[in-house]
Structure formats: C-alpha cells, structure tokens
Enzyme design. Structure first.
Site, PDB file in Angstrom:
ATOM      1  CE  LYS A 116     -10.529  16.084  12.312  1.00 42.45           C
ATOM      2  NZ  LYS A 116     -12.053  16.219  11.962  1.00 42.45           N
ATOM      3  CE  LYS A 145     -12.121  12.876  10.111  1.00 43.67           C
ATOM      4  NZ  LYS A 145     -13.402  13.415   9.562  1.00 43.67           N
TER       5      LYS A 145
END
Length: 329
Positions: A254, A196
């Site tokens: 992400k 992320k």
C-alpha cells in the site's frame, strides 16, 4: 527474425488481442472498501472522494447485496467513530456492540457468503489520530499490539472472516495470530498490511474517517515512525517475510500505482497471496482530472488497475471496484 516474426499480427483486431491477453480482470480480483457511520438512512458523499460514501448500517445492507449481485465477493470495513468515543487506548474498539462489530453482523446477515475483512488499527478510535497508543511522546509498540490482538478477536467473535491489521506495529501479526488461536478462531485469516508506506496519497481516506493525526507539539505529527519510508525497497521484503513467518495468510502493499516495483518484489518472494490497496489519493486524482476533462476516467481507471494486477497483485482493494466490474461485465 523479421519478417518471419511480425509481432503486430497478434494485435490486428480486438478479438485477437483479447485471445492472447496476459492479464485478465474479473470481479473476484477486487476487495471493496466500505465506510460505515452511525445513524439511519445516511449516505454521505466524501468531499475529496467524489461518488464514494459513508453509509449507515441500513444502507450498508443494501450496498452489500448490490455488490454480491455484481459478483464482488469481498468487503473491507472501516468505521467513522464519534469523537466522544475516542481516547488514547482505543477503548471503543473492544466494545462488543461497537459500530464495527455491528457492521460485521449486518454484512453477514445480509449476505452470509460475503467475505468480511475488517480494519484492525487504533486511528479511527484514537483521540490523537494515530494507529497506536501514545506514551511519553512516542507510539508504544507492544502495548498497541496487545490491544490490536483483542480487537481482532472481537471482530472474529462478531463474524469477520479475515482481520486486516493496518497499523505497522512490529510483531503484531504474531500477537494477533496467537490470540486468535487461543480463542479457537483457527480459521480466521489475517491480511497483513506488510509494506505500508508513509505516503501522501492517504489524505482523502483520513477525511472519510476523520482520522488524521492531531498536530500537537508533544506527539508525532505524522506516521513516519511506524509506516515505511518510501525511499526503501529491501525493507519491504524484510517486513513481508516477517509477517509471513508470524502467520499472515495474505500480505499487502500500500499504496498501489506508485509502488508497482514493490508489488513485483513482494510477489516474487511471497509464498502467500499478495494484495494491493489502490488508495484514496489514487482514486481522487483520477476523479479530479477527469472532472476537468484532462483525461478519460474509465480508460485511466482500467489501465491503472490492470497495471496493479500485471505487477503481481492477486487481489486489489479499490474504490473503483464497482465501476470496473460494470465495465468488464
């Protein structure tokens, strides 16, 4: 060798193109993010995410039933917590009758077969808007991981099928896995936000949950001490490998479209399924450009979700899930 090989033969018409198509989208590819708020009969459009809404529990029930009819079988729940319930330790996150816990039960009661995934992070509950507990001007890693583990157990008790830690604290997957095992939730899965990145694409999401970091001199003004530096590639492999070793059942990259190289790298090394989150900023950019007539909304939407799957995603968390499924149906 030309002319024995004419590649255009397999592009002659749509029937042939679809016959030899390498990447096929289906409803089972998608996870639907849903934003939940307190109240009744509430459907609030998110200003920076046109045609996407915060829903009260009664309307969440209706939405889940509609998703199931469309063939969408997985949801990822996020809650907007009232300011008066926020503190530095995320106390409300452990409330067995909290909004998240009630949302899980609402979905399961409405549609028992729906896969319920839950956001495990402190930012919706934090008075500082951070994913962890703050002490001495820093985000405290181990103390945060302990609270996240309690939070994950609370979600499992409410009926969650998969918990999804989105915080990027070191070692939190192992801490959560051990807590789930100790509480006999041996079949509760973990979807780890493994790679992320500290991205500028998250703005509309933070509007949706009112979870942006508070700008105060004594605390970090952003999330760069725990989310990944977007200049790095090898680090994503290291983070993912550690999460798998600690017990993650699914790993996530992400954001999506700006990180397709990372998706492919992770897919090539991962022994577990790979998820990708097509984030709020990606959604908002397509919406804004299409509203101005600068691009074809559906064409660009389909091209981007297909690119994400082509890069290696086994599943995609996307605000476009309903739109995509309606098109491909």
């Amino acid at each position: 060798m030309f002319p024995l090989r004419r590649n255009r033969r397999l592009r002659t018409n749509e029937a042939i193109r679809s016959l030899v198509r390498e990447t096929i989208m289906s409803p089972s590819d998608f996870i639907v993010p849903l934003f939940v708020v307190e109240g009744k009969n509430i459907k609030e459009e998110i200003a920076s995410m046109p045609n996407y809404y915060r829903l009260s529990l009664d309307l969440l029930e209706q939405e889940v039933k509609e998703l199931w009819k469309l063939g969408l079988k997985s949801v990822l729940l996020f809650v907007k917590v009232p300011d008066n319930l926020k503190d530095n330790k995320g106390t409300e996150a452990l409330n067995p009758n909290g909004l998240m816990q009630r949302a899980i039960k609402t979905v399961k009661n409405a549609c028992p077969q729906m896969i319920v995934m839950t956001d495990v992070a402190l930012d919706p509950y934090s008075s500082f808007g951070h994913d962890g507990i703050i002490g001495n001007g820093m985000i405290l890693n181990d103390e945060t991981a302990d609270v996240l583990a309690e939070m994950a157990v609370s979600h499992a008790q409410a009926g969650a099928d998969i918990v999804a830690p989105s915080d990027m604290m070191d070692g939190r997957i192992l801490t959560i896995r051990e807590a789930l095992e100790e509480n006999s939730f041996i079949n509760t899965g973990i979807l780890a936000y493994s790679a992320k990145y500290a991205s500028a694409h998250y703005g509309p999401f933070r509007d949706a949950l009112d979870s942006a970091p508070v700008d105060m001199q004594e605390i970090p003004k952003d999330k760069k001490t725990y989310q990944m530096d977007y200049h790095n590639r090898i680090e994503a492999i290291r983070e993912t490998r550690m999460d798998i070793e600690e017990g993650a059942d699914i790993v996530m990259v992400k954001p999506g479209i700006a990180y397709l190289d990372i998706v492919r790298e992770v897919k090539n090394m991962s022994e577990v399924p790979v998820a990708v989150y097509q984030v709020s900023g990606e959604y908002a950019m397509i919406k804004a450009a299409s509203e101005r007539g600068w691009l074809d909304h559906d064409a660009v939407m389909m091209e981007q979700v297909t690119a994400i799957k082509r890069a290696g995603a086994d599943m995609i968390a996307s605000y476009f899930a309903k739109d995509v499924v309606k098109l491909i149906s």
